[in-house]
Motif scaffolding. Structure first.
Motif, mmCIF file in Angstrom:
data_model
loop_
_atom_site.group_PDB
_atom_site.id
_atom_site.type_symbol
_atom_site.label_atom_id
_atom_site.label_comp_id
_atom_site.label_asym_id
_atom_site.label_seq_id
_atom_site.Cartn_x
_atom_site.Cartn_y
_atom_site.Cartn_z
ATOM 1 N N GLY A 1 0.884 -0.586 0.179
ATOM 2 C CA GLY A 1 -0.297 0.331 0.710
ATOM 3 C C GLY A 1 0.864 1.416 0.010
ATOM 4 O O GLY A 1 0.223 2.505 -0.702
ATOM 5 N N ARG B 1 -14.373 -6.222 10.454
ATOM 6 C CA ARG B 1 -13.667 -6.734 9.599
ATOM 7 C C ARG B 1 -14.455 -7.494 8.482
ATOM 8 O O ARG B 1 -15.386 -7.779 8.943
ATOM 9 N N ASP C 1 -13.759 -8.904 4.217
ATOM 10 C CA ASP C 1 -13.294 -9.506 3.262
ATOM 11 C C ASP C 1 -11.833 -8.661 2.537
ATOM 12 O O ASP C 1 -12.531 -7.295 2.037
ATOM 13 N N GLY C 2 -10.230 -8.615 2.895
ATOM 14 C CA GLY C 2 -9.452 -7.943 2.095
ATOM 15 C C GLY C 2 -9.533 -6.426 2.842
ATOM 16 O O GLY C 2 -8.606 -5.742 2.513
ATOM 17 N N GLY C 3 -9.771 -6.791 4.293
ATOM 18 C CA GLY C 3 -9.850 -5.460 4.567
ATOM 19 C C GLY C 3 -11.191 -4.881 6.133
ATOM 20 O O GLY C 3 -11.168 -5.825 5.953
ATOM 21 N N ARG D 1 -14.768 -2.642 6.567
ATOM 22 C CA ARG D 1 -15.305 -1.044 6.223
ATOM 23 C C ARG D 1 -15.494 -0.349 7.900
ATOM 24 O O ARG D 1 -16.095 -0.558 9.015
ATOM 25 N N PHE E 1 -14.941 1.093 2.653
ATOM 26 C CA PHE E 1 -13.293 0.102 2.373
ATOM 27 C C PHE E 1 -12.453 0.910 3.184
ATOM 28 O O PHE E 1 -12.196 1.355 2.172
ATOM 29 N N PRO F 1 -8.967 -0.971 2.648
ATOM 30 C CA PRO F 1 -8.511 -2.275 1.878
ATOM 31 C C PRO F 1 -7.442 -2.695 2.986
ATOM 32 O O PRO F 1 -6.870 -1.732 3.576
ATOM 33 N N ASP F 2 -6.735 -3.913 3.447
ATOM 34 C CA ASP F 2 -5.853 -3.668 3.765
ATOM 35 C C ASP F 2 -4.889 -2.981 3.754
ATOM 36 O O ASP F 2 -3.481 -2.553 4.670
ATOM 37 N N LYS F 3 -4.268 -3.138 2.785
ATOM 38 C CA LYS F 3 -3.069 -2.596 2.595
ATOM 39 C C LYS F 3 -2.397 -1.166 2.463
ATOM 40 O O LYS F 3 -1.798 -0.796 2.688
ATOM 41 N N THR G 1 -3.929 0.036 5.634
ATOM 42 C CA THR G 1 -4.042 0.034 7.343
ATOM 43 C C THR G 1 -2.528 -0.074 8.381
ATOM 44 O O THR G 1 -1.694 -0.846 7.749
#
Length: 397
Positions: free
Chosen positions: A111, A136, A138-140, A142, A217, A219-221, A223
């Motif tokens: 990210g 949590r 899927d993928g991140g 909200r 949303f 994404p994990d990348k 955060t």
């Protein structure tokens, strides 16, 4: 937009000199635009472009991503120079540069590369303390939350949002010690709703607007853990941690305010006459004594800030672990610099007489800016109490 870079193979100290000289040139424009900046409550487009084209927003971004890759002291000297030119601009710039440094140093590097490596290099702003909530997915995550004090957000391309992770029933997720799962996420500014609400007495030009995030949303990348102590980059500057970089950045802003106040009052009293003084106020021994004492306070604060942060980074660069005392001294200096700035600016204000009363007035801005800067929660005097717990033992050996 053309983003200038220093010689990539230059030593860090040389790069620091290059970027400080760029800051001095930009500062000339900042001083000329200061009244307009305060009037529109955020930095002008001309100043934004000058900061960007000089590469200053990315002084804490690694060279690998096209940033300056400066050490912390060199970066803080740049912040001080911009703050000397105008406190609001310095504060907003500090918020951008330091939050960007935190993001690139602690976020998932996939990210980070997307945000900062390329011609449209990102600029961050926003509240990273965990005042929002998230679930949590899927993928991140909200994320939903309402935030305040987004300094420098008017020209930022990515906005930070701190949050606590909750389960499906709305309960905070905690670890074995009962600590909530707190995180920071970054969103493109288009996904954030700005609410205004920046009508203040000082630091007017920081554009520290309120904003909200509604079920967005992230994404994990994009955060990171809010209280992470483990950088995702190898550069020693990131070993200073989120507090070392994020809170520490307030110190050079304070130094810039104090420096400007001394410059302004020295010029004012050189021509100022008042009843009871044989000649101009600046010739009086009473003023000269007061000036010498406060100028010494400023210089002592400046030396200690750069010593404490430089010493901590040098320890990390040598492969050592930054001690609790070193971290405490960083917190101590960040708060103490604010107190010194308040004293120096008040001294200048008292001697200036009516020179700070009528707008526009550079010293008047310093007075208002210092009054707000000293109220920041992260430089509350309780931070000195906390720092003392790690510093006192050094005197008991």
């Amino acid at each position: 937009m053309t983003i200038a870079t220093a010689e990539p193979d230059a030593p860090a100290t040389d790069r620091g000199a290059v970027y400080l000289e760029r800051a001095r040139k930009v500062a000339e424009l900042v001083e000329a635009e200061a009244d307009a900046i305060e009037e529109q409550a955020t930095i002008t487009d001309a100043v934004f472009r000058a900061l960007a084209e000089a590469g200053l927003f990315w002084i804490l971004v690694p060279e690998e991503y096209g940033g300056a890759g400066l050490d912390i002291v060199s970066a803080f000297k740049v912040v001080q120079e911009i703050s000397r030119a105008d406190g609001s601009t310095g504060w907003a710039f500090m918020a951008n540069a330091c939050s960007t440094g935190v993001a690139v140093g602690f976020m998932n590097q996939v990210g980070a590369r997307e945000m900062f490596d390329g011609p449209d290099r990102g600029i961050t702003a926003g509240m990273i303390l965990p005042t929002g909530s998230a679930v949590r997915v899927d993928g991140g995550y909200r994320v939903t939350g309402k935030y305040q004090f987004a300094s420098g957000s008017a020209h930022a391309s990515w906005i930070g949002a701190g949050f606590v992770v909750h389960d499906a029933d709305g309960n905070p997720i905690v670890d074995a010690t009962g600590t909530p799962d707190c995180r920071i996420g970054f969103l493109p500014r288009a996904e954030v709703e700005f609410l205004g609400n920046w009508n203040v007495m000082g630091m007017v030009g920081t554009g520290s607007y309120d904003y909200k995030v509604e079920d967005r949303f992230i994404p994990d990348k994009f955060t990171m853990e809010t209280f992470s102590t483990v950088p995702t980059r190898p550069e020693s500057v990131y070993e200073l941690g989120l507090l070392g970089i994020g809170v520490g950045g307030h110190a050079p802003v304070a130094l810039g305010l104090a420096e400007r106040a001394l410059q302004e009052i020295a010029g004012i009293v050189a021509a100022k006459q008042r009843p009871g003084y044989a000649t101009v106020v600046g010739d009086s021994e009473l003023f000269q004594l007061d000036f010498a004492r406060h100028e010494a306070l400023y210089r002592a604060a400046r030396a200690y800030v750069y010593e404490a942060y430089g010493d901590a980074e040098a320890t990390a660069a040598a492969g050592g672990t930054i001690s609790d005392e070193q971290r405490a001294r960083m917190r101590q200096t960040a708060t103490w610099a604010q107190e010194v700035a308040g004293e120096v600016v008040t001294f200048a204000h008292r001697w200036a007489g009516s020179a700070t009363v009528r707008n526009p007035s550079a010293l008047g801005r310093c007075v208002r800016d210092a009054a707000v800067a000293t109220q920041h929660a992260l430089v509350d005097r309780m931070t000195l109490v906390e720092a003392a717990r790690a510093i006192v033992p050094a005197y008991q050996r």
